[in-house]
Design a protein around this motif. Structure first.
Motif, PDB file in Angstrom:
ATOM      1  N   TYR A   1       0.839  -1.198   0.000  1.00 25.98           N
ATOM      2  CA  TYR A   1       0.000   0.000   0.000  1.00 25.98           C
ATOM      3  C   TYR A   1       0.875   1.249   0.000  1.00 25.98           C
ATOM      4  O   TYR A   1       1.980   1.239   0.550  1.00 25.98           O
ATOM      5  CB  TYR A   1      -0.857   0.043   1.278  1.00 25.98           C
TER       6      TYR A   1
ATOM      7  N   TYR B   1       0.262   5.203   1.283  1.00 29.50           N
ATOM      8  CA  TYR B   1      -0.563   6.202   1.965  1.00 29.50           C
ATOM      9  C   TYR B   1       0.179   7.532   1.982  1.00 29.50           C
ATOM     10  O   TYR B   1       1.400   7.568   1.970  1.00 29.50           O
ATOM     11  CB  TYR B   1      -0.823   5.799   3.413  1.00 29.50           C
TER      12      TYR B   1
ATOM     13  N   GLN C   1       0.221  11.171   4.394  1.00 28.55           N
ATOM     14  CA  GLN C   1      -0.230  11.761   5.644  1.00 28.55           C
ATOM     15  C   GLN C   1      -0.087  13.264   5.551  1.00 28.55           C
ATOM     16  O   GLN C   1       0.994  13.783   5.242  1.00 28.55           O
ATOM     17  CB  GLN C   1       0.586  11.235   6.829  1.00 28.55           C
TER      18      GLN C   1
ATOM     19  N   LEU D   1      -4.114   9.504   7.557  1.00 34.80           N
ATOM     20  CA  LEU D   1      -3.498   8.788   6.445  1.00 34.80           C
ATOM     21  C   LEU D   1      -4.565   8.463   5.418  1.00 34.80           C
ATOM     22  O   LEU D   1      -5.626   7.931   5.755  1.00 34.80           O
ATOM     23  CB  LEU D   1      -2.853   7.477   6.936  1.00 34.80           C
TER      24      LEU D   1
ATOM     25  N   LEU E   1       3.961  13.540   3.934  1.00 30.12           N
ATOM     26  CA  LEU E   1       4.715  12.373   4.387  1.00 30.12           C
ATOM     27  C   LEU E   1       4.072  11.145   3.750  1.00 30.12           C
ATOM     28  O   LEU E   1       2.863  10.937   3.915  1.00 30.12           O
ATOM     29  CB  LEU E   1       4.685  12.286   5.908  1.00 30.12           C
TER      30      LEU E   1
ATOM     31  N   PHE F   1       3.846   7.026   3.197  1.00 31.44           N
ATOM     32  CA  PHE F   1       4.140   5.740   3.822  1.00 31.44           C
ATOM     33  C   PHE F   1       3.836   4.598   2.871  1.00 31.44           C
ATOM     34  O   PHE F   1       2.780   4.561   2.242  1.00 31.44           O
ATOM     35  CB  PHE F   1       3.291   5.536   5.082  1.00 31.44           C
TER      36      PHE F   1
END
Lengths: 115, 116
Positions: free
Chosen positions: A33, A35, A37, A43, A88, A90
């Motif tokens: 995945y 994500y 943020q 998220l 950010l 992820f």
């Protein structure tokens, strides 16, 4: 070494540039995945992949593309970066097991700044 | 579509006190999982606790417990005897359990600050 590794960890770029964020994992998980943020937004899912031949859009896929090069590698591209893609990012993995939690295992994050 | 709501953007708690972080969710699916993650200032995401929708008992992990009230669709995180190291962002998340739909949806988070 981390089980889920993201590169680069920090990147500053200019509007219009192409950027690739890379993710590799040693957990042997099928599911990967991406994500992002943002402060106050939590998220949000960009793209996800349940195996090498499977790519799915998340809730905020516009302006992004992904490639699942192998079970262990999942990269995120910004074809033409814009300032509101500053965030950010992820990468995460999971392994769906019958009776398991499906918990996500996260990389350390990639902080992207688009000027 | 599923939704997670965390209504407390920030909380301040005295050290050693217990703290409850609120989380409500919305889904029409009967089978789902609920998660809490901690994000310290260093940025990494740390898994804390999990509750399945069919679990009869509330989940516990050390000082963390999940107060699961299915009828009210709430999954509050309780931290007992708070410590300075508990200062962080906390995210509630939900996952549906049907095969092929296991992605997590996150709430907007609560920033917890523990006061010495």
């Amino acid at each position: 070494d981390a089980d889920v590794t993201q590169t680069p960890r920090n990147r500053i770029t200019k509007t219009g540039k192409r950027i690739m964020l890379e993710c590799s994992q040693t957990k042997g998980h099928d599911r990967m995945y991406w994500y992002r943020q943002d402060p106050g937004l939590g998220l949000r899912l960009i793209y996800y992949s349940f195996d090498v031949k499977d790519i799915n859009k998340g809730e905020i896929s516009d302006g992004y593309s992904v490639s699942r090069q192998a079970q262990a590698k999942f990269s995120l591209s910004l074809e033409s970066a814009i300032p509101n893609q500053t965030a950010l990012y992820f990468c995460a993995t999971s392994d769906f097991l019958a009776g398991g939690t499906g918990e996500l295992f996260f990389g350390e994050g990639s902080r992207l700044t688009v000027l | 579509a599923q939704k997670i709501t965390q209504t407390q953007p920030g909380m301040f708690v005295q050290e050693k006190e217990a703290v409850t972080l609120d989380c409500t969710y919305d889904t029409s699916d009967p089978s789902y999982g609920l998660f809490w993650y901690k994000q310290p200032s260093s940025g990494e995401m740390i898994f804390l606790i999990y509750q399945g929708s069919y679990d009869q008992q509330n989940a516990t992990e050390g000082r963390y417990s999940l107060n699961f009230q299915k009828a009210r669709k709430s999954a509050n995180l309780v931290i007992s005897a708070s410590q300075l190291g508990d200062s962080a962002m906390y995210f509630c998340a939900m996952r549906l359990s049907n095969f092929g739909n296991e992605k997590l949806t996150f709430g907007t988070g609560t920033r917890l600050t523990i006061i010495p």
